[in-house]
Write a protein that holds these residues in place. Structure first.
Motif, short mmCIF file in Angstrom:
data_model
loop_
_atom_site.label_atom_id
_atom_site.label_comp_id
_atom_site.label_asym_id
_atom_site.label_seq_id
_atom_site.Cartn_x
_atom_site.Cartn_y
_atom_site.Cartn_z
N ARG A 140 4.32 13.66 22.39
CA ARG A 140 3.13 14.43 21.99
C ARG A 140 3.45 15.87 21.59
NH1 ARG A 140 1.50 10.71 25.70
NH2 ARG A 140 -0.30 9.46 25.14
N ARG A 141 4.66 16.07 21.08
CA ARG A 141 5.01 17.37 20.52
C ARG A 141 4.49 17.50 19.09
NH1 ARG A 141 11.37 17.10 22.29
NH2 ARG A 141 11.10 17.40 24.53
N SER A 142 4.31 16.37 18.43
CA SER A 142 3.78 16.33 17.07
C SER A 142 2.84 15.15 16.96
CB SER A 142 4.91 16.18 16.04
OG SER A 142 5.77 17.30 16.06
N PRO A 143 1.80 15.26 16.14
CA PRO A 143 0.90 14.12 15.96
C PRO A 143 1.53 13.04 15.09
CG PRO A 143 0.25 15.94 14.55
CD PRO A 143 1.37 16.45 15.40
N ALA A 144 1.10 11.82 15.29
CA ALA A 144 1.56 10.74 14.42
C ALA A 144 1.05 10.97 13.01
CB ALA A 144 1.07 9.40 14.96
#
Length: 464
Positions: A140-144
């Protein structure tokens, strides 16, 4: 298709024509198709490979996200993404470098291993870019991202072949801004690209003429020619790789995309660890975040910390190539990093102490570069022997007689190293007038055409 060749100039002209003609909403799709053509020009049989890996990563990301506790799925997903890299890049080494000697040591006859697998261009960079996406989304460091954005993130042709190695947050959000080509972006894009052009063609390719003959026949190399190659390779590899990075960054700026800094005056490093914080920064950060940190905390015991550093650096060496020379290259750099870590001497020195540290670090690194450049251990040993005077200094007068042109490269090299941070150059270019940028670009092309060798070499990092 090399950035500094006519085929790429034709490709870029055709691509820009289409890119500017289509609506903004279509440009990402055009970029994906154009990047696939750019990649396929090298070998059309492998053209679908990056797209297939993107599709597999998209499915793996959905699969990992669907589990309440996704740790084991994430580990398995990373392993699955590594399998194509292992197959293409390490099969020959595993069979001939590890399995065959092991069987001989056990008194067994190894099977015939005439394995020749063509390495897909940029497979290491593509794999690490996809792993960064999978891990960052899972944590969850970057969104899909939609599959189209994921494909654009990986295939964006300026960085596709040899980096910089990007994280999702460094490129994917910029892909949603229309990839607009603007007049304001043109000046910095051209100037940064031209800096890379001069680094590659004028400096790196000419220095290669001093380096390649010595490594091709180390048994005949004298101490003088070996010493010259020892220093020349430092300039060659820096200007070759940072030159590619500058050209990639300049091309990205053309589309309004900013790529991260990948070099920060590496030969001004005061320790080996300092060097790796300045050289190929995006790769160093990748290994730090996805290998070193998962192995354990920096607050671990000194022995555990040493183990983690050596493992990380050894794997980094193997990332560069499948062979004992690359393994030793990583291992030696890992061991050379330990004194700085154990003594916690991270603060830079000043004055004469700084100069001494820089000189010692530089020469130690050049010794490890012999392992990096040599195609095998026998060649590396031959170069070390030649440096120690194994074949004498007989050709020193003739080498000195042919040095005036090489000496002309020194100011170019010093200027290139001084402008290592492309952000400074891009900022200056934005404030410069159009005629000034055009004149500098014309000068760069003239220098490349007049001072470059008759045949240009492939970028060194294309092999990785």
């Amino acid at each position: 298709m090399l950035f500094h060749t006519w085929p790429f100039a034709v490709f870029l002209a055709l691509y820009l024509t289409v890119h500017l003609a289509v609506p903004a909403g279509w440009r990402l799709g055009v970029m994906i198709v154009g990047s696939a053509v750019f990649y396929g020009y090298w070998n059309w049989a492998y053209a679908p490979l990056p797209l297939l890996l993107c599709g597999a990563t998209h499915l793996l990301t959905l699969w990992v996200a669907a589990a309440p506790d996704a740790r084991w799925r994430l580990r398995l997903g990373v392993v699955l993404l590594l399998l194509p890299l292992i197959f293409f890049k390490y099969t020959h080494f595993l069979l001939t470098g590890l399995l065959a000697p092991l069987l001989r040591g056990l008194g067994l006859t190894p099977p015939a291993t005439d394995v020749s697998i063509l390495l897909p261009l940029g497979i290491s960079f593509i794999t690490f870019t996809l792993i960064a996406y999978l891990v960052d989304v899972a944590r969850r460091r970057s969104p899909a991202a939609p599959l189209s954005r994921l494909a654009g993130y990986v295939l964006f042709f300026p960085h596709l072949i040899a980096g910089p190695i990007l994280r999702p947050h460094e490129l994917i959000p910029q892909l949603g801004q229309g990839l607009a080509v603007t007049a304001a972006a043109l000046r910095p894009a051209v100037l940064v690209f031209c800096l890379g052009l001069v680094k590659k063609v004028v400096i790196a390719d000419n220095l290669a003429l001093l380096v390649n003959p010595v490594y091709a026949d180390p048994a005949s190399a004298t101490a003088a020619s070996s010493l010259l190659a020892y220093y020349a390779f430092a300039g060659q590899i820096y200007c070759d790789f940072s030159g590619y990075t500058d050209m990639a960054i300049g091309l990205a700026l053309l589309f309004g995309v900013r790529l991260p800094v990948n070099f920060n005056h590496p030969y001004a490093a005061q320790s080996v660890g300092d060097f790796w914080r300045r050289w190929h920064i995006t790769l160093s950060h990748w290994f730090r975040d996805y290998v070193f940190f998962p192995l354990g905390s920096r607050r671990a015991s000194p022995l555990t910390l040493a183990r983690n550093i050596v493992i990380t650096m050894t794997l980094s060496g193997l990332w560069h190539g499948a062979g004992w020379t690359f393994l030793l290259f990583g291992l030696v750099n890992g061991l050379a990093t330990l004194p700085e870590i154990w003594t916690k001497r991270r603060h830079p020195a000043r004055g004469w102490r700084r100069a001494i540290r820089i000189v010692l670090t530089f020469h130690l690194l050049l010794l490890t570069f012999i392992l990096f450049r040599a195609p095998d251990l026998d060649t590396a040993v031959g170069l070390f022997r030649a440096l120690l005077g194994g074949n004498g200094w007989g050709d020193l007068p003739s080498l000195v007689a042919h040095m005036p042109f090489e000496c002309l490269l020194v100011p170019f090299y010093l200027a290139a190293h001084a402008w290592d941070d492309h952000r400074r150059l891009a900022g200056w270019a934005r404030g410069a007038g159009g005629p000034v940028v055009i004149a500098l670009a014309a000068l760069a092309v003239l220098l490349a055409a007049s001072l470059g060798p008759e045949t240009t070499a492939q970028f060194i990092y294309f092999d990785f």
